[in-house]
Design a protein around this motif. Structure first.
Motif, PDB file in Angstrom:
ATOM      1  N   UNK A  73     -25.406  -0.096  30.391  1.00  0.00           N
ATOM      2  CA  UNK A  73     -24.593  -1.111  29.713  1.00  0.00           C
ATOM      3  C   UNK A  73     -25.050  -2.506  30.103  1.00  0.00           C
ATOM      4  N   UNK A  74     -25.016  -3.435  29.147  1.00  0.00           N
ATOM      5  CA  UNK A  74     -25.327  -4.831  29.453  1.00  0.00           C
ATOM      6  C   UNK A  74     -24.163  -5.427  30.251  1.00  0.00           C
ATOM      7  N   UNK A  75     -24.398  -6.554  30.894  1.00  0.00           N
ATOM      8  CA  UNK A  75     -23.433  -7.119  31.838  1.00  0.00           C
ATOM      9  C   UNK A  75     -22.057  -7.334  31.218  1.00  0.00           C
ATOM     10  N   UNK A  76     -22.017  -7.835  29.997  1.00  0.00           N
ATOM     11  CA  UNK A  76     -20.725  -8.100  29.352  1.00  0.00           C
ATOM     12  C   UNK A  76     -19.956  -6.801  29.106  1.00  0.00           C
ATOM     13  N   UNK A  77     -20.663  -5.774  28.639  1.00  0.00           N
ATOM     14  CA  UNK A  77     -20.029  -4.475  28.385  1.00  0.00           C
ATOM     15  C   UNK A  77     -19.588  -3.827  29.695  1.00  0.00           C
ATOM     16  N   UNK A  78     -20.368  -4.045  30.752  1.00  0.00           N
ATOM     17  CA  UNK A  78     -20.023  -3.507  32.070  1.00  0.00           C
ATOM     18  C   UNK A  78     -18.756  -4.190  32.606  1.00  0.00           C
ATOM     19  N   UNK A  79     -18.656  -5.487  32.382  1.00  0.00           N
ATOM     20  CA  UNK A  79     -17.447  -6.217  32.786  1.00  0.00           C
ATOM     21  C   UNK A  79     -16.227  -5.706  32.032  1.00  0.00           C
ATOM     22  N   UNK A  80     -16.401  -5.426  30.737  1.00  0.00           N
ATOM     23  CA  UNK A  80     -15.303  -4.868  29.941  1.00  0.00           C
ATOM     24  C   UNK A  80     -14.876  -3.508  30.482  1.00  0.00           C
ATOM     25  N   UNK A  81     -15.870  -2.683  30.839  1.00  0.00           N
ATOM     26  CA  UNK A  81     -15.586  -1.357  31.391  1.00  0.00           C
ATOM     27  C   UNK A  81     -14.770  -1.470  32.668  1.00  0.00           C
ATOM     28  N   UNK A  82     -15.170  -2.364  33.562  1.00  0.00           N
ATOM     29  CA  UNK A  82     -14.443  -2.533  34.828  1.00  0.00           C
ATOM     30  C   UNK A  82     -13.034  -3.062  34.587  1.00  0.00           C
ATOM     31  N   UNK A  83     -12.910  -4.021  33.671  1.00  0.00           N
ATOM     32  CA  UNK A  83     -11.611  -4.633  33.411  1.00  0.00           C
ATOM     33  C   UNK A  83     -10.637  -3.637  32.759  1.00  0.00           C
ATOM     34  N   UNK A  84     -11.153  -2.831  31.839  1.00  0.00           N
ATOM     35  CA  UNK A  84     -10.282  -1.966  31.036  1.00  0.00           C
ATOM     36  C   UNK A  84     -10.009  -0.609  31.672  1.00  0.00           C
ATOM     37  N   UNK A  85     -10.881  -0.150  32.573  1.00  0.00           N
ATOM     38  CA  UNK A  85     -10.768   1.210  33.080  1.00  0.00           C
ATOM     39  C   UNK A  85     -10.492   1.328  34.573  1.00  0.00           C
ATOM     40  N   UNK A  86     -10.920   0.327  35.360  1.00  0.00           N
ATOM     41  CA  UNK A  86     -10.996   0.525  36.811  1.00  0.00           C
ATOM     42  C   UNK A  86     -10.013  -0.318  37.606  1.00  0.00           C
ATOM     43  N   UNK A  87      -9.580   0.268  38.726  1.00  0.00           N
ATOM     44  CA  UNK A  87      -8.925  -0.476  39.786  1.00  0.00           C
ATOM     45  C   UNK A  87      -9.719  -0.231  41.058  1.00  0.00           C
ATOM     46  N   UNK A  88      -9.937  -1.271  41.863  1.00  0.00           N
ATOM     47  CA  UNK A  88     -10.679  -1.155  43.125  1.00  0.00           C
ATOM     48  C   UNK A  88      -9.755  -1.465  44.294  1.00  0.00           C
ATOM     49  N   UNK A  89      -9.827  -0.628  45.332  1.00  0.00           N
ATOM     50  CA  UNK A  89      -9.107  -0.906  46.574  1.00  0.00           C
ATOM     51  C   UNK A  89     -10.077  -0.686  47.730  1.00  0.00           C
ATOM     52  N   UNK A  90     -10.205  -1.700  48.583  1.00  0.00           N
ATOM     53  CA  UNK A  90     -11.163  -1.639  49.678  1.00  0.00           C
ATOM     54  C   UNK A  90     -10.432  -1.640  51.021  1.00  0.00           C
ATOM     55  N   UNK A  91     -11.169  -1.343  52.075  1.00  0.00           N
ATOM     56  CA  UNK A  91     -10.601  -1.359  53.427  1.00  0.00           C
ATOM     57  C   UNK A  91     -10.130  -2.766  53.791  1.00  0.00           C
ATOM     58  N   UNK A  92     -10.898  -3.769  53.353  1.00  0.00           N
ATOM     59  CA  UNK A  92     -10.530  -5.157  53.608  1.00  0.00           C
ATOM     60  C   UNK A  92      -9.927  -5.707  52.325  1.00  0.00           C
ATOM     61  N   UNK A  93      -8.744  -6.286  52.444  1.00  0.00           N
ATOM     62  CA  UNK A  93      -7.853  -6.420  51.297  1.00  0.00           C
ATOM     63  C   UNK A  93      -8.311  -7.447  50.267  1.00  0.00           C
ATOM     64  N   UNK A  94      -9.094  -8.443  50.690  1.00  0.00           N
ATOM     65  CA  UNK A  94      -9.641  -9.439  49.757  1.00  0.00           C
ATOM     66  C   UNK A  94      -8.554 -10.160  48.959  1.00  0.00           C
ATOM     67  N   UNK A  95      -7.429 -10.425  49.613  1.00  0.00           N
ATOM     68  CA  UNK A  95      -6.372 -11.176  48.944  1.00  0.00           C
ATOM     69  C   UNK A  95      -6.703 -12.669  48.970  1.00  0.00           C
TER      70      UNK A  95
END
Length: 233
Positions: A73-95
Motif C-alpha cells: 500500500x502507498x503511504x496514504x492508503x497505509x495511513x487510512x488502514x491504520x486509522x480505520x482498522x487499528x488501535x496501538x497500545x505500547x509498554x510506554x504510554x506515549x500520552x
C-alpha cells in the motif's frame, strides 16, 4: 480468517550488519480472538507486530486484514488502514503531557468515523473521576488505562499490544488484563498481545510462539483461564 499472514520475511541492514529478523512466518487469527505472541528478546515478535501495524515494511510475503492486502500500500492508503482498522497500545504510554485524560482520548476520537461512546469508555476503564487530570497526576496503571482508552475510542477492529503490562506491578497488570478481557467480550475486538509474561497465554484463545524469526509453536487454547484467576503475573 480475519488476519492472514503468509511467508512474512523481514531483515535489517546490509553486508556485515545484515540480519534477517523474520524468516517466513505463516499464520492467522480469527475475528474476535485474543492472541498472545511470545518469544525471547530478539526473536522477532515486536517486528511481527509492527509489520501487521504497517509500521515496518516487509521484504516479501503477504498480510491480509479483513480481506484487504496491506503489503504494497502507498503511504496514504497505509495511513487510512491504520486509522480505520487499528488501535496501538505500547509498554510506554506515549500520552501527551499537557493534555488531560479526556483530551488525550479525544485526539484519537476526532480521527474515527464511528467512535465509541466516550462516557461509556471512561466508565468501563475506571477513568471517569480522573478525566480532567494530566498524565503526571496519574499512577502507571491509570496512564495505561488512558492509553487503552485512546486506542479503543476509534472502535478498532484490531488491537495491537506490545508488552501492555511490562511496566506494571502484578495487581495493576491483572486489572489491565481483566479490562482487556471485558473489552474483547463487549466489543468483539481482535487482539494481538506481545508479552514476556508466561501466564497471560492462559487467558487467550490462541498462542503463537516465535523463535529465531520463525513460528516454533502455535495452538488454540482449549482451557482458557479468566484473567482474574491468572497466577504469577
Amino acid at each position: 480468517m480475519y488476519l492472514e499472514v503468509k511467508n512474512m520475511k523481514k531483515s535489517y541492514g546490509k553486508d556485515g550488519s545484515y540480519i534477517q529478523v523474520l524468516k517466513g512466518i505463516t499464520t492467522g487469527v480469527e475475528q474476535g480472538e485474543m492472541c498472545v505472541i511470545q518469544g525471547t528478546s530478539g526473536s522477532g515478535k515486536s517486528t511481527f507486530l509492527n509489520c501487521i501495524g504497517g509500521l515496518d515494511t516487509l521484504d516479501s510475503g503477504s498480510i491480509s486484514v479483513d480481506g484487504k492486502e496491506i503489503v504494497g500500500l502507498k503511504q496514504e492508503a497505509l495511513s487510512d488502514y491504520r486509522r480505520e482498522n487499528l488501535g496501538f497500545i505500547f509498554q510506554f504510554y506515549n500520552l501527551v503531557p499537557n493534555l488531560t485524560v479526556r483530551e488525550n482520548i479525544q485526539v484519537c476520537e476526532y480521527l474515527a468515523k464511528n467512535p465509541l461512546n466516550m462516557e461509556e469508555l471512561l466508565e468501563i476503564l475506571g477513568l471517569t473521576e480522573h478525566q480532567n487530570k494530566f498524565p503526571s497526576q496519574l499512577s502507571g496503571g491509570q496512564q495505561q488505562r488512558c492509553a487503552i482508552a485512546r486506542a479503543l475510542i476509534k472502535n478498532p477492529k484490531l488491537l495491537l499490544l506490545d508488552e501492555p503490562t511490562g511496566a506494571l506491578d502484578s495487581k495493576t497488570s491483572r486489572d489491565i488484563l481483566i479490562l482487556l478481557e471485558k473489552i474483547n467480550q463487549k466489543y468483539g475486538t481482535t487482539m494481538l498481545l506481545v508479552t514476556h509474561n508466561n501466564s497471560i497465554k492462559n487467558m487467550v484463545h490462541k498462542v503463537i510462539i516465535i523463535k529465531d524469526g520463525q513460528i516454533h509453536k502455535e495452538y488454540k487454547n482449549e482451557t482458557r483461564v479468566p484473567a482474574a484467576e491468572l497466577e504469577d503475573l
